[in-house]
Design an enzyme around this catalytic site. Structure first.
Site, PDB file in Angstrom:
ATOM      1  N   ASN A   1     -30.607 -30.257  83.532  1.00 21.92           N
ATOM      2  CA  ASN A   1     -29.582 -31.236  83.893  1.00 21.92           C
ATOM      3  C   ASN A   1     -28.262 -30.723  83.337  1.00 21.92           C
ATOM      4  OD1 ASN A   1     -27.970 -33.434  84.329  1.00 21.92           O
ATOM      5  ND2 ASN A   1     -29.033 -34.798  82.894  1.00 21.92           N
ATOM      6  N   TRP A   2     -27.465 -30.149  84.223  1.00 25.53           N
ATOM      7  CA  TRP A   2     -26.211 -29.539  83.773  1.00 25.53           C
ATOM      8  C   TRP A   2     -25.164 -30.590  83.413  1.00 25.53           C
ATOM      9  CZ3 TRP A   2     -25.046 -24.902  87.651  1.00 25.53           C
ATOM     10  CH2 TRP A   2     -26.119 -24.005  87.604  1.00 25.53           C
ATOM     11  N   LYS A   3     -25.369 -31.816  83.841  1.00 27.40           N
ATOM     12  CA  LYS A   3     -24.380 -32.885  83.634  1.00 27.40           C
ATOM     13  C   LYS A   3     -23.019 -32.418  84.178  1.00 27.40           C
ATOM     14  CE  LYS A   3     -27.193 -34.438  79.831  1.00 27.40           C
ATOM     15  NZ  LYS A   3     -27.329 -35.112  78.555  1.00 27.40           N
TER      16      LYS A   3
ATOM     17  N   HIS B   1     -30.570 -41.910  84.684  1.00 25.84           N
ATOM     18  CA  HIS B   1     -30.295 -41.247  83.410  1.00 25.84           C
ATOM     19  C   HIS B   1     -29.569 -42.230  82.490  1.00 25.84           C
ATOM     20  CE1 HIS B   1     -28.712 -38.506  80.426  1.00 25.84           C
ATOM     21  NE2 HIS B   1     -29.632 -37.657  80.822  1.00 25.84           N
TER      22      HIS B   1
ATOM     23  N   GLU C   1     -27.161 -41.905  80.603  1.00 32.29           N
ATOM     24  CA  GLU C   1     -25.694 -41.848  80.698  1.00 32.29           C
ATOM     25  C   GLU C   1     -25.196 -42.639  81.905  1.00 32.29           C
ATOM     26  OE1 GLU C   1     -25.470 -37.584  80.529  1.00 32.29           O
ATOM     27  OE2 GLU C   1     -26.240 -37.660  78.474  1.00 32.29           O
TER      28      GLU C   1
ATOM     29  N   GLU D   1     -36.978 -40.049  78.349  1.00 31.16           N
ATOM     30  CA  GLU D   1     -35.919 -39.486  77.511  1.00 31.16           C
ATOM     31  C   GLU D   1     -35.467 -40.517  76.477  1.00 31.16           C
ATOM     32  OE1 GLU D   1     -33.763 -36.124  79.763  1.00 31.16           O
ATOM     33  OE2 GLU D   1     -32.808 -37.996  80.336  1.00 31.16           O
TER      34      GLU D   1
ATOM     35  N   GLY E   1     -29.019 -34.987  73.415  1.00 32.48           N
ATOM     36  CA  GLY E   1     -27.798 -34.329  72.962  1.00 32.48           C
ATOM     37  C   GLY E   1     -27.560 -34.441  71.463  1.00 32.48           C
TER      38      GLY E   1
ATOM     39  N   SER F   1     -33.130 -33.063  73.664  1.00 33.06           N
ATOM     40  CA  SER F   1     -33.043 -31.923  72.754  1.00 33.06           C
ATOM     41  C   SER F   1     -34.211 -30.939  72.868  1.00 33.06           C
ATOM     42  CB  SER F   1     -32.876 -32.406  71.300  1.00 33.06           C
ATOM     43  OG  SER F   1     -31.681 -33.143  71.174  1.00 33.06           O
TER      44      SER F   1
ATOM     45  N   GLY G   1     -28.528 -29.653  77.304  1.00 30.08           N
ATOM     46  CA  GLY G   1     -27.773 -28.566  76.659  1.00 30.08           C
ATOM     47  C   GLY G   1     -28.399 -27.191  76.817  1.00 30.08           C
TER      48      GLY G   1
HETATM   49  P1  PGA Z   1     -30.323 -32.712  76.016  1.00 27.30           P
HETATM   50  O1  PGA Z   1     -30.176 -33.692  77.285  1.00 27.30           O
HETATM   51  O2  PGA Z   1     -31.414 -31.734  76.352  1.00 27.30           O
HETATM   52  O3  PGA Z   1     -28.994 -32.071  75.862  1.00 27.30           O
HETATM   53  O4  PGA Z   1     -30.702 -33.586  74.852  1.00 27.30           O
HETATM   54  C1  PGA Z   1     -31.295 -34.126  77.986  1.00 27.30           C
HETATM   55  C2  PGA Z   1     -30.869 -35.016  79.124  1.00 27.30           C
HETATM   56  O5  PGA Z   1     -29.924 -35.792  78.959  1.00 27.30           O
HETATM   57  O6  PGA Z   1     -31.467 -34.963  80.222  1.00 27.30           O
END
Ligand code: PGA
Length: 251
Positions: A10-12, A96, A98, A168, A174, A214, A236
């Site tokens: 997931n590049w966001k 997600h 976010e 998640e 993150g 993470s 990330g």
């Molecule tokens: P992260 O993000 O690996 O940077 O913790 C995971 C995600 O939000 O899908």
């Protein structure tokens, strides 16, 4: 769908167009044909180019990170599932944390998005997970259960069997803090039991449940090694080709 081992990135909102193409190309070049499925969740502006790059590799696919719930219409700035499909993505990340937190996406909206994605024969990667306070209160299983019930359990068995779930925990996204392999396994097992109750053992056993939060090259193998963990949704660490490739190779 058949249960699969999947490494999804997931590049966001990261990587400009040129950087995104370079990253996709480096990942495609580093994969071999026998690898498990890997999915790149890229910004909408990159989907077409990245789809062209991943086409050369059998087990590499592209996901959008969001979509609108309507098929088309006067929704300035939004992107429909047909548009996403027309540029080559096969998956859409939905729910997600976010999106839930910063864009107020609630369970009804997410249920509508799930329907629209399935209606166009794309595959939702549906995210769920609890915040830290809920984990500390010990009600995390009930929290995740409700997220799944509220946005997915209106689906009939056949439709549900297309879904990929990503657990998640928000406190692990993150932050560098990963759920322990046992914490991931416990939740994944609880999710699978819930699916078995609702849709039966065949659907539950056939559903891919990914862990996110993470995931890194150093911990992927142990997390993916848990019996109910079918892979990861990686933020990330999916932004560096070498790291993501190592995660892809972790199964
Ligand atoms: P992260 O993000 O690996 O940077 O913790 C995971 C995600 O939000 O899908």
């Amino acid at each position: 769908m058949k249960r699969q081992q999947i490494a999804a990135g997931n590049w966001k909102m990261n990587k400009n167009y040129t950087e995104g193409r370079q990253l996709a190309k480096a990942i495609a070049d580093g994969m071999d044909e026998s690898e498990n499925l890997a999915i790149l969740g890229v910004p909408a502006t990159h989907i077409k180019a990245v789809s062209g790059i991943v086409k050369k590799v059998a087990n590499l696919e592209v996901a959008a990170q969001n979509c609108h719930q309507a098929e088309s219409g006067a929704y300035t700035g939004e992107i429909s599932v047909s548009m996403i499909k027309s540029v080559g993505a096969k998956y859409v990340i939905l729910g997600h944390s976010e999106r839930r937190e910063y864009f107020n996406e609630g369970h009804e909206l997410l249920a509508a998005k799930v329907n629209t994605v399935l209606g166009k024969r794309l595959i939702p990667i549906f995210c769920c997970g609890e915040p830290l306070a809920i984990r500390e209160a010990g009600t995390h299983v009930a929290h995740v259960k409700k997220q799944l019930e509220d946005s997915l359990f209106h689906l009939k068995k056949n439709a549900f069997s297309k879904i990929i779930i990503a657990y998640e925990p928000i406190w692990a996204i993150g932050t560098g803090v990963t759920a322990s392999p046992q914490q991931a396994q416990d939740m994944h097992k609880a999710i699978r039991a819930l699916l078995a109750d609702k849709y039966g053992a065949t659907v539950a056993d056939g559903t891919s449940i990914l862990y996110g939060g993470s995931v890194k090259p150093a911990n992927a193998k142990e997390i993916f090694g848990q019996p109910d963990v079918d892979g990861g949704l990686v933020g990330g660490a999916s932004l560096k080709a070498a790291d993501f490739l190592q995660i892809i190779h972790s199964f």
